[in-house]
Scaffold this active site. Structure first.
Site, PDB file in Angstrom:
ATOM      1  N   ASP A 192     -99.253  50.398  33.538  1.00  0.00           N
ATOM      2  CA  ASP A 192     -97.984  49.777  33.905  1.00  0.00           C
ATOM      3  C   ASP A 192     -97.006  50.919  34.201  1.00  0.00           C
ATOM      4  O   ASP A 192     -96.675  51.716  33.319  1.00  0.00           O
ATOM      5  CB  ASP A 192     -97.483  48.897  32.752  1.00  0.00           C
ATOM      6  CG  ASP A 192     -96.238  48.089  33.141  1.00  0.00           C
ATOM      7  OD1 ASP A 192     -95.464  48.573  33.987  1.00  0.00           O
ATOM      8  OD2 ASP A 192     -96.046  47.001  32.565  1.00  0.00           O
ATOM      9  N   TYR A 217     -87.441  46.257  40.431  1.00  0.00           N
ATOM     10  CA  TYR A 217     -85.974  46.221  40.285  1.00  0.00           C
ATOM     11  C   TYR A 217     -85.416  47.344  39.412  1.00  0.00           C
ATOM     12  O   TYR A 217     -84.216  47.440  39.235  1.00  0.00           O
ATOM     13  CB  TYR A 217     -85.504  44.866  39.727  1.00  0.00           C
ATOM     14  CG  TYR A 217     -86.253  44.373  38.512  1.00  0.00           C
ATOM     15  CD1 TYR A 217     -85.937  44.833  37.243  1.00  0.00           C
ATOM     16  CD2 TYR A 217     -87.282  43.440  38.634  1.00  0.00           C
ATOM     17  CE1 TYR A 217     -86.633  44.407  36.135  1.00  0.00           C
ATOM     18  CE2 TYR A 217     -87.992  42.996  37.525  1.00  0.00           C
ATOM     19  CZ  TYR A 217     -87.665  43.479  36.282  1.00  0.00           C
ATOM     20  OH  TYR A 217     -88.366  43.048  35.194  1.00  0.00           O
ATOM     21  N   LYS A 218     -86.295  48.195  38.859  1.00  0.00           N
ATOM     22  CA  LYS A 218     -85.810  49.285  37.994  1.00  0.00           C
ATOM     23  C   LYS A 218     -85.553  50.520  38.855  1.00  0.00           C
ATOM     24  O   LYS A 218     -84.639  50.510  39.666  1.00  0.00           O
ATOM     25  CB  LYS A 218     -86.821  49.530  36.868  1.00  0.00           C
ATOM     26  CG  LYS A 218     -86.881  48.337  35.914  1.00  0.00           C
ATOM     27  CD  LYS A 218     -87.962  48.450  34.876  1.00  0.00           C
ATOM     28  CE  LYS A 218     -87.906  47.240  33.942  1.00  0.00           C
ATOM     29  NZ  LYS A 218     -89.147  47.043  33.197  1.00  0.00           N
ATOM     30  N   ARG A 366     -80.127  53.499  24.642  1.00  0.00           N
ATOM     31  CA  ARG A 366     -81.040  54.028  25.659  1.00  0.00           C
ATOM     32  C   ARG A 366     -80.253  54.339  26.921  1.00  0.00           C
ATOM     33  O   ARG A 366     -79.411  53.545  27.355  1.00  0.00           O
ATOM     34  CB  ARG A 366     -82.100  52.963  25.928  1.00  0.00           C
ATOM     35  CG  ARG A 366     -83.176  53.391  26.898  1.00  0.00           C
ATOM     36  CD  ARG A 366     -84.200  52.292  27.099  1.00  0.00           C
ATOM     37  NE  ARG A 366     -83.684  51.232  27.978  1.00  0.00           N
ATOM     38  CZ  ARG A 366     -84.457  50.398  28.678  1.00  0.00           C
ATOM     39  NH1 ARG A 366     -85.776  50.467  28.577  1.00  0.00           N
ATOM     40  NH2 ARG A 366     -83.926  49.469  29.449  1.00  0.00           N
TER      41      ARG A 366
HETATM   42  C1  LIG Z   1     -89.521  45.816  32.879  1.00  0.00           C
HETATM   43  C2  LIG Z   1     -90.956  45.769  32.493  1.00  0.00           C
HETATM   44  C3  LIG Z   1     -91.743  44.652  32.790  1.00  0.00           C
HETATM   45  C4  LIG Z   1     -91.088  43.472  33.430  1.00  0.00           C
HETATM   46  O1  LIG Z   1     -91.938  42.427  33.747  1.00  0.00           O
HETATM   47  P1  LIG Z   1     -91.353  41.228  34.617  1.00  0.00           P
HETATM   48  O2  LIG Z   1     -92.511  40.339  34.791  1.00  0.00           O
HETATM   49  O3  LIG Z   1     -90.836  41.810  35.889  1.00  0.00           O
HETATM   50  O4  LIG Z   1     -90.227  40.603  33.869  1.00  0.00           O
HETATM   51  C5  LIG Z   1     -93.091  44.687  32.454  1.00  0.00           C
HETATM   52  N1  LIG Z   1     -93.628  45.776  31.846  1.00  0.00           N
HETATM   53  C6  LIG Z   1     -92.882  46.859  31.532  1.00  0.00           C
HETATM   54  C7  LIG Z   1     -93.505  48.026  30.872  1.00  0.00           C
HETATM   55  C8  LIG Z   1     -91.529  46.876  31.835  1.00  0.00           C
HETATM   56  O5  LIG Z   1     -90.793  47.931  31.518  1.00  0.00           O
END
Ligand SMILES: *Cc1c(COP(=O)(O)O)cnc(C)c1O
Length: 407
Positions: A192, A217-218, A366
């Site tokens: 991930d 979106y990050k 953070r």
């Molecule tokens: C932000 C994040 C997600 C987000 O998952 P969504 O399905 O987009 O809400 C998943 N895994 C990690 C490690 C994250 O930081």
């Protein structure tokens, strides 16, 4: 090191012009681009064109004429450059959570005699929930959640699933070592990359990674709820099963064939119709990386985090903050986190001073430090304001202790 030194480092920053690709509110120090990236300056016009022209005027014809149908693959190819992958191995679809489900199920299909999904307890909650939800559906499959996942690899491990950079501490796994260890045990690996892509250089192809997902979106600045991306190494394209086998992943969706025949390549990872307006937002986000070398992002990211940690050590000494981000630059991502008894109230007080980071339970403040647009002087000013918040006990006000739904 003083404020003037920081301004000088900004003048020498090879990425300094990239900041103009964003609309960042005046006087705001935004250290939360690892949670929701700032708006690309080009986004309003691109989205307005998508709404007025493509949707309003073009209507159904826009699937062909505006290239809507190709957006998942076209944006996937742009993500591919950022993660060190050949373009035909990445596609944009769904959310990270849904993509995790698809790829974990796909991994089980590639290792049918193995029954264990292996992960670590501190993984992001959705990564754990999705694995457990899948295990409840598939008889015999178990999720093993351990402290030291590499030591727990065995002949029953189908897939090792890890988040590359920990969302809370910022600790970074050694992707090469973990991938190699999984392969030595005969298992596959799923990374991930939600807190990695867009902040550093990655080499998925060179490291023989099998599968990966990540968030749009990050650090990718795709806008609230932007779709996620999926990476599947080419060697798995023919054999991997896709559990949400929708028509968009069919070899020929517009044949309306009653029989499902999966697309031969990465398009198999599609399920339903892509969310075009969100895709246009992600397109604007990815365009902010045009011409940017991921290695330059990493170099600046290391410098920003090092500066932030050094300044906080000096300015916040005696205020009870314990850094949880590793000191070794090779063991961390592009954020800095600290434990503190009053973490929530401190962050609320900082936000009131226009320094925006976030709080993660139970006791962590953070700060995301995105190298694409953050300036060294922002780091200086943020730590200065933080020092004032602590010296004046500004956090100790009742309104800063009221928990909001999103922290
Ligand atoms: C932000 C994040 C997600 C987000 O998952 P969504 O399905 O987009 O809400 C998943 N895994 C990690 C490690 C994250 O930081």
């Amino acid at each position: 090191m003083n404020r003037a030194d920081c301004l000088e480092r900004d003048r020498d920053d090879p990425l300094r012009a990239v900041r103009d690709r964003f609309r960042i509110p005046e006087n705001l120090i935004y250290l939360d681009g690892n949670s929701l990236g700032p708006m690309p300056a080009a986004a309003p016009e691109l989205l307005a064109r998508a709404v007025e022209g493509e949707w309003g005027e073009g209507l159904i014809g826009s699937w062909n004429k505006a290239g809507w149908i190709d957006l998942p693959a076209r944006l996937g190819a742009k993500v591919a450059r950022l993660i060190g992958a050949a373009p035909d191995q990445v596609i944009v679809a769904d959310s990270t959570s849904v993509d995790l489900f698809k790829l974990l199920a796909g991994a089980l299909s590639l290792r049918p005699r193995r029954r264990t999904i292996l992960t670590e307890g501190r993984n992001f909650p959705t990564d754990l929930y999705i694995a457990e939800g899948l295990a409840r559906l598939v008889p015999g499959v178990v999720v093993r959640t351990v402290e030291d996942p590499l030591a727990a690899l065995d002949a029953d491990t189908a897939i090792l699933t890890l988040t590359h950079v920990d969302y809370r501490s910022g600790r970074r796994h050694d992707m090469a070592a973990a991938t190699e260890a999984a392969h030595r045990a005969g298992a596959l690996v799923l990374w991930d990359l939600s807190h990695s892509t867009g902040a550093m250089d990655l080499e998925l192809d060179r490291l023989d990674v099998d599968l990966a997902v990540g968030c749009g979106y990050k650090f990718l600045n795709g806008g609230p709820g932007a779709p996620a991306y999926v990476y599947v190494a080419r060697r798995h394209h023919a054999a991997i099963a896709q559990p949400i086998a929708g028509w968009m992943g069919h070899a020929r969706p517009f044949d309306f064939d009653p029989q499902y025949r999966p697309a031969p390549g990465i398009a198999r990872q599609l399920s339903g119709t892509p969310p075009i307006l969100s895709m246009r937002g992600l397109e604007a986000g990815l365009a902010t990386f045009d011409g940017v070398d991921p290695a330059a992002l990493r170099a600046k990211s290391e410098a920003l985090v090092a500066l932030f940690l050094a300044l906080t050590e000096r300015r916040l000494a005696g205020h009870g903050f314990e850094p949880v981000t590793p000191r070794d630059p090779n063991a961390r991502g592009s954020q800095a986190s600290f434990r503190h008894r009053e973490a929530y109230a401190v962050m609320q007080a900082l936000i009131a001073r226009k320094v925006v980071g976030d709080f993660r339970p139970p006791d962590i403040v953070r700060f995301g430090l995105p190298p694409l647009y953050l300036r060294f002087v922002d780091v200086w000013d943020a730590v200065e304001r933080w020092g004032e918040v602590m010296a004046g006990r500004e956090w100790d006000r009742p309104e800063f202790k009221i928990k909001q739904p999103v922290t």
